[in-house]
Design an enzyme around this catalytic site. Sequence first.
Site, PDB file in Angstrom:
ATOM      1  N   GLN A  74       0.833  -1.210   0.000  1.00 59.18           N
ATOM      2  CA  GLN A  74       0.000   0.000   0.000  1.00 59.18           C
ATOM      3  C   GLN A  74       0.865   1.256   0.000  1.00 59.18           C
ATOM      4  O   GLN A  74       2.091   1.187   0.240  1.00 59.18           O
ATOM      5  CB  GLN A  74      -0.880  -0.002   1.251  1.00 59.18           C
ATOM      6  CG  GLN A  74      -1.879  -1.127   1.321  1.00 59.18           C
ATOM      7  CD  GLN A  74      -2.669  -1.082   2.628  1.00 59.18           C
ATOM      8  OE1 GLN A  74      -2.608  -1.987   3.426  1.00 59.18           O
ATOM      9  NE2 GLN A  74      -3.424  -0.022   2.840  1.00 59.18           N
ATOM     10  N   HIS A  75       0.249   2.386  -0.253  1.00 54.96           N
ATOM     11  CA  HIS A  75       0.746   3.732   0.044  1.00 54.96           C
ATOM     12  C   HIS A  75       1.833   4.278  -0.874  1.00 54.96           C
ATOM     13  O   HIS A  75       2.052   5.495  -0.870  1.00 54.96           O
ATOM     14  CB  HIS A  75       1.306   3.821   1.486  1.00 54.96           C
ATOM     15  CG  HIS A  75       0.462   3.216   2.545  1.00 54.96           C
ATOM     16  ND1 HIS A  75      -0.848   3.547   2.768  1.00 54.96           N
ATOM     17  CD2 HIS A  75       0.759   2.260   3.449  1.00 54.96           C
ATOM     18  CE1 HIS A  75      -1.327   2.833   3.774  1.00 54.96           C
ATOM     19  NE2 HIS A  75      -0.382   2.043   4.214  1.00 54.96           N
ATOM     20  N   ASP A 228      -2.612  -4.727  -0.236  1.00 51.72           N
ATOM     21  CA  ASP A 228      -2.268  -6.131   0.065  1.00 51.72           C
ATOM     22  C   ASP A 228      -3.013  -6.674   1.276  1.00 51.72           C
ATOM     23  O   ASP A 228      -3.429  -7.841   1.288  1.00 51.72           O
ATOM     24  CB  ASP A 228      -0.767  -6.302   0.215  1.00 51.72           C
ATOM     25  CG  ASP A 228      -0.133  -5.366   1.220  1.00 51.72           C
ATOM     26  OD1 ASP A 228       1.079  -5.492   1.440  1.00 51.72           O
ATOM     27  OD2 ASP A 228      -0.842  -4.524   1.797  1.00 51.72           O
TER      28      ASP A 228
HETATM   29  O1  LIG Z   1       1.914  -0.198   4.910  1.00 50.33           O
HETATM   30  C1  LIG Z   1       1.360  -1.266   5.022  1.00 50.33           C
HETATM   31  C2  LIG Z   1      -0.042  -1.318   5.525  1.00 50.33           C
HETATM   32  O2  LIG Z   1      -0.508  -0.030   5.906  1.00 50.33           O
HETATM   33  C3  LIG Z   1       2.093  -2.526   4.670  1.00 50.33           C
HETATM   34  O3  LIG Z   1       1.317  -3.673   4.962  1.00 50.33           O
HETATM   35  C4  LIG Z   1       2.445  -2.490   3.215  1.00 50.33           C
HETATM   36  O4  LIG Z   1       1.258  -2.700   2.456  1.00 50.33           O
HETATM   37  C5  LIG Z   1       3.576  -3.472   2.870  1.00 50.33           C
HETATM   38  O5  LIG Z   1       3.125  -4.757   2.828  1.00 50.33           O
HETATM   39  P1  LIG Z   1       4.107  -6.044   2.718  1.00 50.33           P
HETATM   40  O6  LIG Z   1       5.139  -5.762   1.672  1.00 50.33           O
HETATM   41  O7  LIG Z   1       4.695  -6.260   4.066  1.00 50.33           O
HETATM   42  O8  LIG Z   1       3.193  -7.154   2.303  1.00 50.33           O
END
Ligand SMILES: O=C(CO)[C@@H](O)[C@H](O)COP(=O)(O)O
Length: 466
Positions: A74-75, A228
Amino acid sequence: MSTVVGVDSSTQSCKVLAVEAETGEVRSSGVAAHPDGTAIDPRVWSTALHEAWDGAGIRSLGTQVIGAGVAAQQHGMVALDDRDRPVFDALLWNDTRSAGQADRMREELGNEAWLEATNLVPVASFTITKLAWLAENKPELAERVARVVLPHDWLNHELTGKYSTDRSEASGTGYFSPLSNRYQPKLLEQYFGRVPELPKVLGSHEAAGSLLAGWGNDAAIVSPGAGDNAAAALGLGLENGEVVVSIGTSGTVFTTSPIPAHDPTGAVAGFADATGNHLPLLATLNAARVMFAGAAMLDVDLQTFDRLARDAAPDAEGLTLLPYLDGERTPNLPNASGTLLGLTRSNMTAGNVARASVLGVLNSLADGLESLRGHGIDVRKVLLIGGGSKSRSLRAAAASIFGVPVEVPAIREYVALGAARQAAWTAHGEFPDWRREIDASYQPEGDWGAEVRARYVAARQRVYGV
Ligand SMILES: O=C(CO)[C@@H](O)[C@H](O)COP(=O)(O)O
Ligand SMILES: Nc1ncnc2c1ncn2[C@@H]1O[C@H](COP(=O)(O)OP(=O)(O)O)[C@@H](O)[C@H]1O
């Protein structure tokens, strides 16, 4: 045999699954690594997607493929010029350079105003703080930004030729409200100086388009995609009140709820899920890679590290790791580093260091569970997923540290599986009933876990004042 494709373009790698649309059985998979770092050229994700797509043999399935869906970290700020070229590397969720902008945003508007507008309290992870950083530090690049999208939106474009997003992803930007389901342009005007083009927010199973020629079957429908964690909820078939702890690059603690979170402290992010509900979530910067770093420190592989941690005393003989190795998001300590406490001549062993690393990750996430409880979420059981859940020592200790039973679903890429499930939903018009298999279940044992929790909380309060 109808097949749907699920993609998880996460921090460390791109995973692609070919999944039987009726049953959710995984037919094949592919993976391709992403480079390390918190600022990445998004074209790297495209290359990795092609590699993992080929690794799963998707093109050879031809017309069996009826749909595809993309979930991603995300983000991430993907800032594009008027020819869709990145003007700067994408700043990822775990890049903390915009912590100063986040602090100022909270001070200027106040946390309640941010919750009112976006159901979030800004921290460095969120896209809007990164845009503010770009505008303040690279104004000549910010001027060239025509469009801003997120990682999964970028890959939707790779597959369909069109940028689009979904409500779960938009809810992590800091310029979208999951309550009104509208972008908040005034926040972009105030912190980026103007409103760049933003992707359409699609409905929960509204088609983003169809696969472009070359992906294997240009009649296959592409679903909206998701962030995700929202995709993992789809992959698990998460029901209201069930709580997930995911141990990947990030550590996340989340549930799905018809009621939005409302946390003025910002610890519980008020995200949207991918079904039209909400996904109250806490995320940490330090999760599976704490164990990887611990193994590197001891100069052993992960399997040996796991055995050391398993064979050590349950409480690591008093050794306590506060695991904020990359700074930390929850608690909001972007400039923190890790701290190992309680060292004595007798407990300073490889096994205790390994054990303390595992306990540090679990305690950090147990803090998240306590925050959820503080918001009225009844945590009766935890579903444990993510690459870190493969650790036998972590699995066995989790229930005692969390204080509730822990179920470990069969090892699957649940984010990619959720994206595939969304693809089947979009292609068929109904959410498929796929069975969730449980690999192992654990109960809290004795009272050592409570003692370890108390020692960790006291150490965190003493060292970081939170
Ligand atoms: O920042 C967040 C949720 O706010 C993280 O969950 C990212 O989405 C990264 O995910 P992964 O790479 O660890 O799956
Ligand atoms: N047996 C294991 N013990 C501890 N960590 C593991 C084990 N297997 C994989 N990992 C870790 O899991 C992480 C990858 O998990 P994953 O959920 O795919 O992360 P992400 O989705 O964030 O890329 C890596 O950091 C890897 O070191």
